[in-house]
Scaffold this motif. Structure first.
Motif, mmCIF file in Angstrom:
data_model
loop_
_atom_site.group_PDB
_atom_site.id
_atom_site.type_symbol
_atom_site.label_atom_id
_atom_site.label_comp_id
_atom_site.label_asym_id
_atom_site.label_seq_id
_atom_site.Cartn_x
_atom_site.Cartn_y
_atom_site.Cartn_z
ATOM 1 N N UNK A 17 -62.178 45.634 24.214
ATOM 2 C CA UNK A 17 -63.502 46.221 24.386
ATOM 3 C C UNK A 17 -64.380 46.024 23.152
ATOM 4 N N UNK A 18 -63.741 46.002 21.995
ATOM 5 C CA UNK A 18 -64.519 45.815 20.764
ATOM 6 C C UNK A 18 -65.129 44.418 20.717
ATOM 7 N N UNK A 19 -64.378 43.475 21.257
ATOM 8 C CA UNK A 19 -64.931 42.113 21.317
ATOM 9 C C UNK A 19 -66.140 42.076 22.247
ATOM 10 N N UNK A 20 -65.987 42.762 23.403
ATOM 11 C CA UNK A 20 -67.127 42.816 24.325
ATOM 12 C C UNK A 20 -68.322 43.480 23.655
ATOM 13 N N UNK A 21 -68.011 44.525 22.889
ATOM 14 C CA UNK A 21 -69.075 45.246 22.187
ATOM 15 C C UNK A 21 -69.751 44.328 21.162
ATOM 16 N N UNK A 44 -69.831 41.050 21.321
ATOM 17 C CA UNK A 44 -70.641 40.076 22.068
ATOM 18 C C UNK A 44 -71.972 40.694 22.476
ATOM 19 N N UNK A 45 -71.881 41.930 22.963
ATOM 20 C CA UNK A 45 -73.088 42.594 23.468
ATOM 21 C C UNK A 45 -74.116 42.808 22.351
ATOM 22 N N UNK A 46 -73.653 43.364 21.235
ATOM 23 C CA UNK A 46 -74.598 43.675 20.149
ATOM 24 C C UNK A 46 -75.149 42.401 19.515
ATOM 25 N N UNK A 71 -59.113 47.478 28.549
ATOM 26 C CA UNK A 71 -59.707 48.732 29.014
ATOM 27 C C UNK A 71 -60.984 49.065 28.280
ATOM 28 N N UNK A 106 -77.979 41.076 29.005
ATOM 29 C CA UNK A 106 -77.090 40.647 27.911
ATOM 30 C C UNK A 106 -75.685 41.218 28.131
ATOM 31 N N UNK A 148 -72.307 39.198 28.346
ATOM 32 C CA UNK A 148 -71.197 39.511 27.437
ATOM 33 C C UNK A 148 -69.906 39.742 28.219
ATOM 34 N N UNK A 159 -68.036 36.619 29.038
ATOM 35 C CA UNK A 159 -67.420 35.864 27.936
ATOM 36 C C UNK A 159 -65.929 36.211 27.828
#
Lengths: 403, 541
Positions: free
Chosen positions: A22-26, A28-30, B218, B272, B276, B279
């Motif tokens: 999830x941190x990676x997604x975060x 990517x998002x930011x 998760x 975005x 994301x 990805x």
């Protein structure tokens, strides 16, 4: 936004160390919000085309509208756009126009604002600055449209009640009181024959009808082929009234030119001022405009008068000597100057002797105007004193007098 | 006829701002939730939900009390306000920490606390209190940033007044821009703390040390909520900063820019986020894994090279010592490790039962006194809130009425106790008429800017009276200011300014602006300094 990059780097390190998806997604998002936000702002702002529309040439006292057209040619909306159009302080106070707006895809917006043209001049409008940014404020886009754009404000034209200019040019269209300028094409009546009348003027039909000899009476007319000599040499004006007097001289020149054109007379202009558009020229002053008739002659004169400025170059006597060589005999010269210097009188006398009809208008008179008037009268030059605009409105030039 | 609801107190936010403050509180709740999840790893059966709820309420309360406290010029009043607030909050935290482990735990803790009041404070309370204090501070700072990003209170004076020129040529401050930067820093700091706690709460420390632990999938819900709200706050903050700049530069804004901004920013964020989510994560993890592997191997190689070098140096040293004949050929006998002394069991000190009871009684009296005092002030400081709740009706009005009744009862109890105490001590107190002069004046609590200005003026009068420049009853404020001016040196100007503000606040039908209070407070401080200087140097002729 300070600290954002550090935060993203720490977030990435944390994501890598803790191995939380999830941190990676975060991240990517930011990072996406920042990078794509910048790209969006840049792309959208650069797709905006802008243009400015205005009359280009306006008369003194008019309030023309300037229309700014902003067209978003792209498919991305512009989140916010700050428009800042810089203007000369003489045309608008404060000297800018600003607006904030948002543009949708392919949207075209027209902004309108008025200008207050109360100073003649040749003005450049712009540059038009556009500013935009992204939703988070990480970047700011500054664009400038510096396309040259100019506006000419003609000098004030005061309708003259009349103009008492003498003339020696025959066969014109202006009535004259001097009988020697009778125009045979303009018959104004009959009278009884007197000895000495020319036989060519006898109206044979009328004589037959009356039973005695009748001669035609012709209307005396003159033509005013006038050249205005406008003196804008700095030394010709007292420092205290420098700006006011030079502006008044320009207004007087424009008003005289307009009156002459309205009365279907030919008018020309010669000045020793500085023309900003003739910056590259080696000549000490702009080329003189020979006398011409009609509106086509007036507009170039007004344009030159709109942009002309004071100069340090040639003085008025030199201008008169050089520019009167090409003028026809009998032309009328209207000399508009500030203080009348002693060295001007020999030049005026020489012009009189050369056959020109000279009129002197002083817009920055000293206390000795009576003496100037007397001295000018001695050499046959009528002198006028104009102290302010209202003098022109009151018909000072028609009365041929002084204050 | 239905009575009109009372005016909103200045420290309560308006409807638009309330949403943003609720967002800050929700962010702080998320932050506390992550800490609670970490605590749940240590304490079995710990439920972090209540802690998050407490953090939510605490943030809202902190922001309101900060705004309330900033209205008081006296530091002692502000300190008392925060002290009262924190006693109530710590008491609430104690209850929440016990309740978070289940009602049974609370039932077990209550008799234990009654028996040993010092058991109220333990490591858990200290850690949770520190964490909540950080949350409280973060919430307050974010609230201040939002306040600075709000519309400018200072309206331009009329254009035909002399003050307009001064207003027009005032130095332009970019307060909203600074506030936005600060808000971003606070959001990022809180976000890092949250991510760290949430990550550690999910991590197996043993595996993590090997850098080979499996990846965790998760969604971290509270982190998602925190950053979603942070994005909204930052975008709103940026818009507010721009809006303030446009307002300052008098740039007209065409059309509903705010609504379009909100819609576009939200759509952009959603787009975005969708990108994301598409990805991949595994390649990134693999990339970092490879990087870690390389780094690890480099470290190993370096370590081996170092060992080899050290061995070589040792061998050479050994050879050198042998050559010089300094090294002893016989191997030294192994030295036995020193034996640690076995701690002797200490005899348990048996305290007397009456002593323990007295200690407990004293501690409980202190705790109850502090809590009652704090509760009374907690309720009294929020008069406006109770009035609003009462006007709205419903269960909240009942709760407000109950709180007010409890506070009134407690206040009465305290008053009667105080009266008795004074009556009891009066017997031993010598009657001193001079004490009446130095008795501390009791000021009413200012509720609005008008009262605040009057209070500051009266405080100023007290200071001038102490300096020997008391105002006579027959003097008007202006007469008094004119008389005192020559004696006060630089303080005379401040007194004149305070007098003008006081007269306007006292007699003008229009309410003074709250922004007047700050400069007047500064003027009061300067006047106080001037009076003290006058007192130290002696009275003027």
């Amino acid at each position: 936004m300070s600290g954002l990059v550090t935060f993203l780097l720490v977030l990435l390190a944390m994501a890598a160390l803790l191995r939380v998806d999830f941190y990676f997604y975060l991240f990517y998002l930011l990072a996406g919000l920042v990078v794509l936000g910048r790209l969006w702002a840049q792309h959208a702002a650069r797709a905006v085309a802008c243009g400015r529309e205005h009359p280009g040439r306006v008369f003194w006292g008019e309030r023309p509208l300037v229309r700014l057209t902003l067209h978003n040619r792209g498919l991305l909306p512009v989140l916010w756009l700050q428009v800042h159009d810089s203007l000369p302080i003489q045309l608008r106070s404060p000297n800018f126009y600003q607006q904030v707006l948002s543009l949708g895809p392919r949207q075209r917006v027209t902004l309108t604002y008025p200008l207050d043209c109360r100073r003649r001049g040749y003005y450049s409008l712009g540059p038009l600055a556009l500013q935009s940014g992204d939703p988070l404020g990480t970047t700011r886009i500054d664009l400038t449209d510096a396309t040259p754009d100019t506006l000419v404000v003609y000098p004030r034209i005061i309708p003259l009640a009349g103009l008492g200019l003498p003339s020696r040019t025959l066969y014109g269209s202006l009535p004259s009181k001097q009988r020697i300028f009778e125009d045979p094409a303009r018959v104004m009546g009959m009278r009884d024959y007197a000895p000495g009348d020319s036989l060519r003027h006898i109206a044979w039909k009328a004589s037959a009808a009356c039973g005695r000899l009748q001669v035609r009476r012709h209307e005396p007319t003159v033509a005013l082929d006038t050249t205005i000599f406008l003196d804008l040499h700095r030394a010709s004006y007292s420092p205290l009234r420098l700006w006011v007097a030079t502006e008044l001289a320009i207004v007087a020149a424009a008003s005289v030119a307009n009156w002459l054109v309205e009365h279907r007379q030919a008018v020309g202009l010669a000045t020793n001022g500085h023309d900003p558009l003739a910056g590259g020229s080696d000549a000490p002053y702009p080329p003189a405009m020979p006398p011409r008739k009609g509106r086509q002659a007036l507009i170039p004169i007004l344009e030159l008068l709109a942009r002309i400025e004071m100069a340090e170059g040639a003085g008025l006597p030199a201008l008169l000597r050089r520019e009167t060589r090409r003028l026809a005999w009998g032309s009328t010269l209207v000399v508009i100057t500030g203080r009348v210097a002693d060295e001007l009188f020999p030049a005026l006398l020489a012009l009189r002797r050369s056959g020109f009809v000279v009129t002197l208008i002083s817009v920055d008179p000293s206390a000795q105007f009576q003496a100037i008037h007397r001295r000018a009268a001695q050499i046959g030059v009528p002198a006028f004193e104009v102290w302010e605009d209202s003098d022109l409105e009151r018909g000072t030039l028609a009365a041929g007098g002084h204050r | 006829m239905k009575p009109s609801p009372p005016a909103r107190p200045f420290w309560l936010p308006g409807p638009g701002e309330a949403l943003h403050l609720a967002m800050i509180a929700a962010m702080m709740g998320s932050l506390a939730l992550s800490a609670g999840q970490l605590a749940a790893r240590v304490v079995n059966g710990f439920d972090p939900t209540l802690l998050a709820l407490l953090a939510f309420l605490l943030s809202l309360e902190g922001i309101a009390s900060d705004r309330l406290a900033r209205q008081f010029p006296e530091a002692s009043v502000r300190l008392r306000l925060h002290l009262g607030e924190w006693v109530v909050l710590v008491a609430a935290l104690r209850l929440v920490l016990s309740l978070s482990q289940g009602p049974g735990q609370l039932a077990a803790d209550l008799p234990r606390w009654l028996a040993r009041p010092q058991g109220l404070v333990d490591g858990g309370l200290v850690v949770a209190g520190a964490w909540l204090a950080a949350t409280w501070w973060l919430g307050i700072q974010m609230g201040r940033c939002l306040e600075a990003l709000g519309p400018q209170a200072e309206a331009p004076p009329p254009k035909d007044s002399a003050a307009f020129y001064a207003w027009l040529t005032r130095p332009l401050e970019d307060r909203p821009g600074e506030a936005r930067e600060r808000l971003a820093q606070l959001v990022f700091t809180g976000g890092l703390l949250l991510l760290l706690c949430s990550g550690l709460a999910r991590l197996d420390i043993g595996l993590a040390l090997s850098l080979r632990h499996p990846a965790m999938a998760g969604i971290v819900g509270n982190a998602l909520l925190y950053f979603a709200l942070a994005f909204v706050l930052l975008a709103r903050g940026h818009y507010a900063a721009l809006q303030a700049r446009w307002q300052r530069q008098e740039v007209p804004v065409a059309g509903p820019l705010g609504r379009r901004w909100a819609v576009l920013a939200l759509a952009f964020a959603v787009a975005v986020a969708a990108v994301a989510l598409l990805l991949p994560v595994r390649p990134s993890l693999a990339l970092f894994g490879a990087a870690f592997g390389i780094l690890w191997n480099i470290l190993l190689l370096g370590e081996q090279a170092l060992m080899l070098a050290m061995a070589a140096v040792g061998y050479l040293l050994h050879l050198l010592l042998q050559l010089l004949g300094l090294a002893s050929p016989a191997a030294q006998a192994p030295v036995a490790p020193p034996t640690m002394p076995v701690p002797q069991p200490q005899p348990q000190a048996t305290a007397a039962g009456w002593w323990q009871a007295l200690q407990s009684l004293l501690l409980w009296a202190l705790i109850v006194g502090a809590v009652v005092y704090a509760l009374i002030h907690f309720v009294r400081d929020r008069r406006g809130l109770w009035a609003i709740l009462l006007a709205r009706g419903g269960p909240l009005a009942w709760a407000a009425r109950l709180v007010e009744a409890v506070a009134r009862w407690l206040a009465g109890l305290r008053r009667s106790a105080g009266t008795r105490w004074r009556g009891w001590t009066a017997r031993w107190r010598p009657s001193a008429p001079a004490q009446a002069v130095h008795r501390r004046l009791r000021w009413p609590r200012p509720r609005d800017a008008r009262e605040h200005i009057r209070l500051l003026y009266l405080l100023g009068l007290r200071e001038t009276a102490r300096a020997g420049l008391g105002r006579t009853p027959a003097e008007t404020p202006y007469e008094y200011a004119r008389r005192a001016w020559p004696h006060l040196a630089e303080g005379g100007e401040e007194l004149q300014r305070m007098t003008e503000a006081f007269v306007a606040a006292r007699y003008s039908p229009r309410d003074p602006a709250p922004s007047q209070v700050g400069p007047l407070r500064q003027a009061y401080r300067r006047l106080r300094r001037a009076c003290r200087r006058l007192l130290a140097t002696g009275p003027h002729s």
